[in-house]
Scaffold this motif. Structure first.
Motif, PDB file in Angstrom:
ATOM      1  N   ALA A  53       4.214   5.454  -5.754  1.00 54.95           N
ATOM      2  CA  ALA A  53       4.317   5.280  -7.212  1.00 54.95           C
ATOM      3  C   ALA A  53       3.393   6.186  -8.003  1.00 54.95           C
ATOM      4  CB  ALA A  53       4.026   3.823  -7.563  1.00 54.95           C
ATOM      5  N   ILE A  54       2.420   6.819  -7.348  1.00 52.62           N
ATOM      6  CA  ILE A  54       1.413   7.608  -8.080  1.00 52.62           C
ATOM      7  C   ILE A  54       2.032   8.656  -9.020  1.00 52.62           C
ATOM      8  CG2 ILE A  54      -0.433   9.322  -7.787  1.00 52.62           C
ATOM      9  CD1 ILE A  54      -1.355   7.735  -5.339  1.00 52.62           C
ATOM     10  N   PRO A  55       3.030   9.447  -8.586  1.00 55.92           N
ATOM     11  CA  PRO A  55       3.571  10.470  -9.500  1.00 55.92           C
ATOM     12  C   PRO A  55       4.438   9.890 -10.625  1.00 55.92           C
ATOM     13  CG  PRO A  55       4.033  10.978  -7.187  1.00 55.92           C
ATOM     14  CD  PRO A  55       3.628   9.550  -7.259  1.00 55.92           C
ATOM     15  N   PHE A  56       4.872   8.649 -10.503  1.00 58.08           N
ATOM     16  CA  PHE A  56       5.878   8.124 -11.423  1.00 58.08           C
ATOM     17  C   PHE A  56       5.348   7.063 -12.393  1.00 58.08           C
ATOM     18  CE2 PHE A  56       7.812   9.169  -7.299  1.00 58.08           C
ATOM     19  CZ  PHE A  56       8.624  10.237  -7.683  1.00 58.08           C
ATOM     20  N   THR A  57       4.464   6.218 -11.922  1.00 60.60           N
ATOM     21  CA  THR A  57       4.034   5.118 -12.782  1.00 60.60           C
ATOM     22  C   THR A  57       2.658   4.641 -12.345  1.00 60.60           C
ATOM     23  OG1 THR A  57       4.651   2.924 -13.621  1.00 60.60           O
ATOM     24  CG2 THR A  57       5.071   3.353 -11.298  1.00 60.60           C
ATOM     25  N   MET A  80       0.837  -1.206   0.000  1.00 61.37           N
ATOM     26  CA  MET A  80       0.000   0.000   0.000  1.00 61.37           C
ATOM     27  C   MET A  80       0.873   1.258   0.000  1.00 61.37           C
ATOM     28  SD  MET A  80      -3.147  -0.989  -0.187  1.00 61.37           S
ATOM     29  CE  MET A  80      -2.491  -2.271  -1.242  1.00 61.37           C
ATOM     30  N   ALA A  81       1.956   1.228   0.777  1.00 57.83           N
ATOM     31  CA  ALA A  81       2.865   2.378   0.803  1.00 57.83           C
ATOM     32  C   ALA A  81       3.514   2.572  -0.563  1.00 57.83           C
ATOM     33  CB  ALA A  81       3.928   2.167   1.879  1.00 57.83           C
ATOM     34  N   ALA A  82       3.913   1.469  -1.192  1.00 57.16           N
ATOM     35  CA  ALA A  82       4.536   1.552  -2.521  1.00 57.16           C
ATOM     36  C   ALA A  82       3.562   2.105  -3.556  1.00 57.16           C
ATOM     37  CB  ALA A  82       5.023   0.168  -2.931  1.00 57.16           C
ATOM     38  N   SER A  83       2.284   1.747  -3.422  1.00 55.95           N
ATOM     39  CA  SER A  83       1.291   2.239  -4.392  1.00 55.95           C
ATOM     40  C   SER A  83       1.119   3.745  -4.290  1.00 55.95           C
ATOM     41  CB  SER A  83      -0.042   1.530  -4.185  1.00 55.95           C
ATOM     42  OG  SER A  83      -0.658   1.933  -2.972  1.00 55.95           O
ATOM     43  N   VAL A  84       1.197   4.272  -3.068  1.00 57.03           N
ATOM     44  CA  VAL A  84       1.075   5.724  -2.872  1.00 57.03           C
ATOM     45  C   VAL A  84       2.303   6.438  -3.433  1.00 57.03           C
ATOM     46  CG1 VAL A  84       0.944   7.561  -1.147  1.00 57.03           C
ATOM     47  CG2 VAL A  84      -0.414   5.468  -0.857  1.00 57.03           C
TER      48      VAL A  84
END
Length: 402
Positions: A351-355, A345-349
């Protein structure tokens, strides 16, 4: 009727790390309606065995550096109140024992007056016990560690740990003429000591009561943390009359008489004294009129100020694990998925600006679902966590749609 909940193995170890020989009294898990002891293996045979009223004690004198390991296999049972079940019968001697006046749970006119004020017009023993349960868990606050131990001090301070809750409940119940005991044991995990009560009512036998866990559920964080740790209910009233079968009993009551006799010794001048039912008590040097304050699962007798003096030098160490490799594997899946879900979940947040973060979200939900499945198969339900998981799914779907 008791239903087998799980089979567990209790591994207990105590090592003498002092520079002198010390004595330990070890409570051997007793046979009870909530647990059946199948096998006990000692690494060193005790120097002395004693047994009274269903409780066995093993006595050791350990040389410096010597250790004892005890492996116990048990079946644990869950239960709920059923009046049609054949209850255990108590002898007159046992009833008198569980009505006795003790340091930690005194039975006197003051306690009787307070208890009668709580139960008011209730005449039935079960109604009285339920009144006591509701009063204690709703009035007092769970706090660890307490400054002083014993029901009178708990009343003064208004807060304490599981032991203090149980000592007060025991005082009140005994003052009303209801046999009661403070059961000393642990939750089924690594080193998680706990104390609760059992009260004897003729129609039902021993009735389990746990005011401290009920009180701890008043704290919002415990609604999620408690069942994640122990797989028990988040409803306070489930701790009156019901037993989860996820605890092991070490000793049937606090202030259990010690055999061989515990000869009190003068405490070293540099030792800090404490309050265990009475002032100026030296733990490990004094007894309460020949009884241990509690056996969880041991009481020690030192010859000099303990050094080192960590918790394992006082209680030893233990681990209560599932006997089934299947359940052990599910526990590993549950714990691993909890941390991996948070990481995803932390990785998904991040990643929002990048991919596209859908891959992290998908992985997180798959991991979370595996953990929830493992919890359900282990019968460790946690409605709030499941609800939170579903809310995350819904919010993520709305995010993707919008």
């Amino acid at each position: 009727m008791p239903i087998i909940e799980k089979s567990v193995v209790l591994d207990y170890t105590y090592k003498n790390r002092q520079q002198h020989t010390l004595s330990i009294w070890l409570a051997v898990p007793p046979q009870m309606a909530c647990q059946r002891v199948k096998k006990i293996t000692y690494s060193i045979e005790p120097d002395h065995h004693s047994k009274q009223m269903g409780q066995e004690l093993a006595f050791y004198q350990l040389a410096p550096g010597e250790a004892v390991h005890v492996n116990t296999e048990l079946d644990l049972y869950s239960s709920s109140l059923e009046e049609d079940e054949e209850p255990e019968n108590l002898s007159l001697k046992e009833k008198q024992f569980y009505l006795r006046d003790t340091f930690l749970s005194p039975v006197n006119e003051s306690m009787r007056t307070q208890a009668e004020a709580v139960v008011r017009e209730s005449a039935d023993p079960m109604d009285k016990l339920q009144d006591l349960f509701e009063h204690i868990y709703s009035t007092y606050t769970y706090h660890f560690p307490p400054n002083r131990r014993g029901a009178p001090f708990f009343l003064e301070e208004g807060k304490g740990d599981c032991g203090e809750f149980s000592f007060l409940f025991c005082s009140y119940a005994r003052a009303l003429g209801i046999p009661c005991r403070s059961v000393i044991g642990a939750f089924t995990k690594k080193f998680q000591p706990h104390v609760w009560n059992e009260c004897y009512v003729d129609e039902f036998g021993w009735v389990p009561v746990d005011t401290s866990v009920a009180a701890s559920l008043k704290k919002t964080d415990n609604l999620t943390r408690h069942p994640l740790q122990r797989g028990e209910s988040t409803r306070a009233f489930d701790y009156f009359g019901d037993f989860s079968g996820r605890r092991v009993v070490f000793c049937l009551d606090a202030e259990w008489p010690l055999t061989p006799e515990y000869a009190d010794a003068k405490a070293p001048d540099e030792l800090s004294l404490s309050t265990f039912g009475k002032e100026n008590f030296a733990y490990g040097f004094h007894s309460l009129d020949g009884a241990a304050p509690y056996l969880q699962p041991i009481y020690t007798k030192f010859e000099s100020k303990p050094s080192p003096a960590k918790i394992k030098d006082v209680l030893g160490t233990w681990n209560i694990r599932d006997a089934s490799m299947y359940l052990q594997s599910l526990l590993w899946v549950k714990r691993a998925s909890y941390y991996l879900f948070i990481a995803a979940m932390a990785a998904s947040v991040i990643a929002i600006p990048f991919t596209d973060n859908i891959y992290f979200l998908t992985a997180g939900y798959m991991i979370g679902a595996a953990g929830l499945g493992a919890s359900i198969l282990r019968k460790e339900y946690n409605g709030l966590v499941i609800l939170g998981f579903l809310m995350l799914v819904i919010l993520s779907i709305l995010y993707l749609i919008i």
